[in-house]
Write an enzyme that holds these catalytic residues in place. Sequence first.
Site, PDB file in Angstrom:
ATOM      1  N   LYS A 199       0.862  -1.187   0.000  1.00 25.72           N
ATOM      2  CA  LYS A 199       0.000   0.000   0.000  1.00 25.72           C
ATOM      3  C   LYS A 199       0.897   1.235   0.000  1.00 25.72           C
ATOM      4  O   LYS A 199       1.682   1.446   0.926  1.00 25.72           O
ATOM      5  CB  LYS A 199      -0.919   0.001   1.215  1.00 25.72           C
ATOM      6  CG  LYS A 199      -1.879   1.187   1.240  1.00 25.72           C
ATOM      7  CD  LYS A 199      -2.796   1.101   2.454  1.00 25.72           C
ATOM      8  CE  LYS A 199      -3.755   2.282   2.510  1.00 25.72           C
ATOM      9  NZ  LYS A 199      -4.630   2.212   3.706  1.00 25.72           N
ATOM     10  N   ARG A 221       0.951   9.862   6.171  1.00 26.88           N
ATOM     11  CA  ARG A 221       1.124   8.430   6.466  1.00 26.88           C
ATOM     12  C   ARG A 221       2.369   7.847   5.808  1.00 26.88           C
ATOM     13  O   ARG A 221       2.478   6.638   5.626  1.00 26.88           O
ATOM     14  CB  ARG A 221      -0.138   7.676   6.023  1.00 26.88           C
ATOM     15  CG  ARG A 221      -1.345   8.102   6.841  1.00 26.88           C
ATOM     16  CD  ARG A 221      -2.636   7.492   6.361  1.00 26.88           C
ATOM     17  NE  ARG A 221      -3.739   8.011   7.176  1.00 26.88           N
ATOM     18  CZ  ARG A 221      -4.984   8.120   6.771  1.00 26.88           C
ATOM     19  NH1 ARG A 221      -5.321   7.761   5.554  1.00 26.88           N
ATOM     20  NH2 ARG A 221      -5.913   8.607   7.575  1.00 26.88           N
ATOM     21  N   LYS A 252      -2.160  -1.576  -3.683  1.00 15.67           N
ATOM     22  CA  LYS A 252      -3.029  -0.400  -3.662  1.00 15.67           C
ATOM     23  C   LYS A 252      -2.164   0.844  -3.743  1.00 15.67           C
ATOM     24  O   LYS A 252      -1.217   0.962  -2.961  1.00 15.67           O
ATOM     25  CB  LYS A 252      -3.849  -0.388  -2.378  1.00 15.67           C
ATOM     26  CG  LYS A 252      -4.789   0.804  -2.245  1.00 15.67           C
ATOM     27  CD  LYS A 252      -5.545   0.769  -0.917  1.00 15.67           C
ATOM     28  CE  LYS A 252      -6.488   1.970  -0.811  1.00 15.67           C
ATOM     29  NZ  LYS A 252      -7.222   1.982   0.474  1.00 15.67           N
TER      30      LYS A 252
END
Length: 331
Positions: A199, A221, A252
């Site tokens: 991700k 993040r 992702k």
Amino acid sequence: MSASFPVARPRRLRRTPALRRLVAETRLAPADLVLPMFVKEGIGEPNPVSSMPGVYQHTRDSLRKAAHEAAEAGVGGIMLFGIPAVKDGTGVAADDPDGIVQVALRDLHSDIGDAIVLMADLCLCEYTDHGHCGIVTPAGEVDNDATLERYAAIAGAQAAAGAAVVAPSGMMDGQVGAIRAALDRAGHPETSVLAYSAKYASAFYGPFREAAEGAPQFGDRSTHQQDPANADESLREVLLDLDEGADMVMVKPAGAYLDVVRRVRDAVDVPVAAYQVSGEFAMIEAAAEKGWLDRERAINESLIAIRRAGADIILTYWAVEVARSLQAANR
């Protein structure tokens, strides 16, 4: 040695739609698709997401109706994201037996049972008042190991409520191992883990953060999501998750990382999922609204590209629309 022109004429197999269908190397089926869905506590009517045409924050009732429609269209699964009425520093609503996702899972399990695979996103960003994916220290950093304890508790609550698949998306080190152990201890050895293994810290998540109301209130993040510059790192993450007990792995976003999807597919022998994220969805919808491209062709081409790269499962907000189109084409 291959023949050359005029003996070799590849265009012969492109002459008609029927011929092209017959020799197509890559195919989509409704069961390949998973529909991400948002359910919000305390609202009386579904709320449209302004940046994602046709996508809603659902009430419990509207979620049930939309889930029935997805099952009838042959969609393979639903991925649930919850938005609680009250948020706090540790996201207590995430594992509350009466939290919005757990209540919605029980609704759907009662309504449609195994007609569609019920999946639950497992993270804290939608549930915390700071919007980060884990427990935040006084210094403003995400505490990896303290977060694992929360993830373990959430996994048990989701499985008990009827999730067939839990999907940890926080990119914490050791999350799959902690979740697998917790599920087994709680008597849920049959619950599958779909790991968001690769991700990325992507710019394509903006509309999702409106839909899930989970934007970080400070910082970003990038300390736990992957650097878009790195691909080898994805394989390491995938293999670590498999060693910890993941049953399926995910890349992702999908569209900007098709090379990663292919490398993961070539490296593993478990199902590979790819998430066509909110920004990918919104770009096509916005361009189509302007008349800059053919909407249906662009949607289909984007999904075929993800499938061609090696994804067995595609999470897409167009899942129901595309599934219905595929059903109609095959009648």
